[in-house]
Design a protein around this motif. Structure first.
Motif, PDB file in Angstrom:
ATOM      1  N   PRO A   1     141.735  86.651  36.067  1.00 47.77           N
ATOM      2  CA  PRO A   1     141.332  85.639  35.369  1.00 47.77           C
ATOM      3  C   PRO A   1     142.216  84.672  35.399  1.00 47.77           C
ATOM      4  O   PRO A   1     142.104  83.823  35.763  1.00 47.77           O
ATOM      5  CB  PRO A   1     141.322  85.784  34.114  1.00 47.77           C
ATOM      6  N   SER A   2     143.637  84.654  36.138  1.00 49.51           N
ATOM      7  CA  SER A   2     144.518  83.833  36.409  1.00 49.51           C
ATOM      8  C   SER A   2     144.500  83.488  37.631  1.00 49.51           C
ATOM      9  O   SER A   2     144.643  82.415  38.169  1.00 49.51           O
ATOM     10  CB  SER A   2     146.574  84.648  36.406  1.00 49.51           C
ATOM     11  N   ILE A   3     143.736  84.166  38.817  1.00 46.13           N
ATOM     12  CA  ILE A   3     143.473  84.085  39.814  1.00 46.13           C
ATOM     13  C   ILE A   3     142.540  83.162  39.851  1.00 46.13           C
ATOM     14  O   ILE A   3     142.095  81.441  40.460  1.00 46.13           O
ATOM     15  CB  ILE A   3     142.597  85.305  41.616  1.00 46.13           C
TER      16      ILE A   3
ATOM     17  N   PRO B   1     150.546  85.147  45.715  1.00 45.77           N
ATOM     18  CA  PRO B   1     151.287  84.502  46.164  1.00 45.77           C
ATOM     19  C   PRO B   1     150.461  83.663  47.367  1.00 45.77           C
ATOM     20  O   PRO B   1     151.138  82.761  47.628  1.00 45.77           O
ATOM     21  CB  PRO B   1     152.544  86.416  47.063  1.00 45.77           C
ATOM     22  N   ALA B   2     149.907  83.695  47.816  1.00 43.89           N
ATOM     23  CA  ALA B   2     148.607  83.484  49.172  1.00 43.89           C
ATOM     24  C   ALA B   2     148.309  81.596  47.963  1.00 43.89           C
ATOM     25  O   ALA B   2     148.635  80.604  48.703  1.00 43.89           O
ATOM     26  CB  ALA B   2     147.990  83.048  49.768  1.00 43.89           C
ATOM     27  N   LEU B   3     148.070  81.962  47.339  1.00 39.32           N
ATOM     28  CA  LEU B   3     147.158  80.604  46.512  1.00 39.32           C
ATOM     29  C   LEU B   3     148.263  79.603  45.874  1.00 39.32           C
ATOM     30  O   LEU B   3     148.223  78.806  45.971  1.00 39.32           O
ATOM     31  CB  LEU B   3     146.702  81.249  45.462  1.00 39.32           C
ATOM     32  N   THR B   4     149.547  80.245  45.776  1.00 50.82           N
ATOM     33  CA  THR B   4     150.014  79.963  45.126  1.00 50.82           C
ATOM     34  C   THR B   4     150.800  79.425  46.380  1.00 50.82           C
ATOM     35  O   THR B   4     151.286  77.760  46.372  1.00 50.82           O
ATOM     36  CB  THR B   4     151.179  80.361  44.574  1.00 50.82           C
TER      37      THR B   4
ATOM     38  N   VAL C   1     145.783  91.106  43.821  1.00 51.04           N
ATOM     39  CA  VAL C   1     146.436  90.602  43.560  1.00 51.04           C
ATOM     40  C   VAL C   1     147.733  90.195  43.459  1.00 51.04           C
ATOM     41  O   VAL C   1     148.173  89.102  43.670  1.00 51.04           O
ATOM     42  CB  VAL C   1     145.624  90.449  42.077  1.00 51.04           C
ATOM     43  N   GLU C   2     148.404  91.285  42.855  1.00 51.19           N
ATOM     44  CA  GLU C   2     150.125  90.396  42.952  1.00 51.19           C
ATOM     45  C   GLU C   2     150.559  90.245  43.814  1.00 51.19           C
ATOM     46  O   GLU C   2     151.761  89.438  44.238  1.00 51.19           O
ATOM     47  CB  GLU C   2     150.478  91.776  42.292  1.00 51.19           C
ATOM     48  N   ARG C   3     150.181  90.959  44.978  1.00 48.78           N
ATOM     49  CA  ARG C   3     151.036  91.289  46.130  1.00 48.78           C
ATOM     50  C   ARG C   3     150.225  90.449  47.656  1.00 48.78           C
ATOM     51  O   ARG C   3     150.924  90.698  48.679  1.00 48.78           O
ATOM     52  CB  ARG C   3     150.880  92.452  47.340  1.00 48.78           C
TER      53      ARG C   3
END
Length: 82
Positions: free
Chosen positions: A51-53, A16-19, A10-12
């Motif tokens: 859940p942030s994703i 970043p991709a979704l943002t 999620v972090e790597r």
């Protein structure tokens, strides 16, 4: 996958991709479009561990520039064997 692995991915990757995709949609005046194909198992794991994703996916959906494609619940071959 376990919680540590999911959080690392999620972090790597995912965050970043979704943002970046959200920014591209906004910067293109909503001319940029994208489609996602996400398994049910992935959604369940993200709901529990990241859940942030799910929130980012909802933000993307709210732009009207995202399509979610039909996907098998699970990709595992074990679902084919009794």
């Amino acid at each position: 996958m376990d919680e540590t692995t999911i959080n690392d991915v999620v972090e790597r990757s995912y965050a970043p991709a979704l943002t970046a995709l959200l920014e591209m949609i906004e910067q293109s005046d909503k001319k940029f479009k994208v489609a996602f194909s996400i398994s049910g198992v992935a959604i369940e794991q993200l709901e529990v561990y990241a859940p942030s994703i799910i929130d980012l996916l909802q933000d993307l959906n709210n732009t009207g520039c995202v399509e979610f494609l039909a996907e098998p619940y699970s990709h595992g071959l074990s679902s084919l064997i009794h």
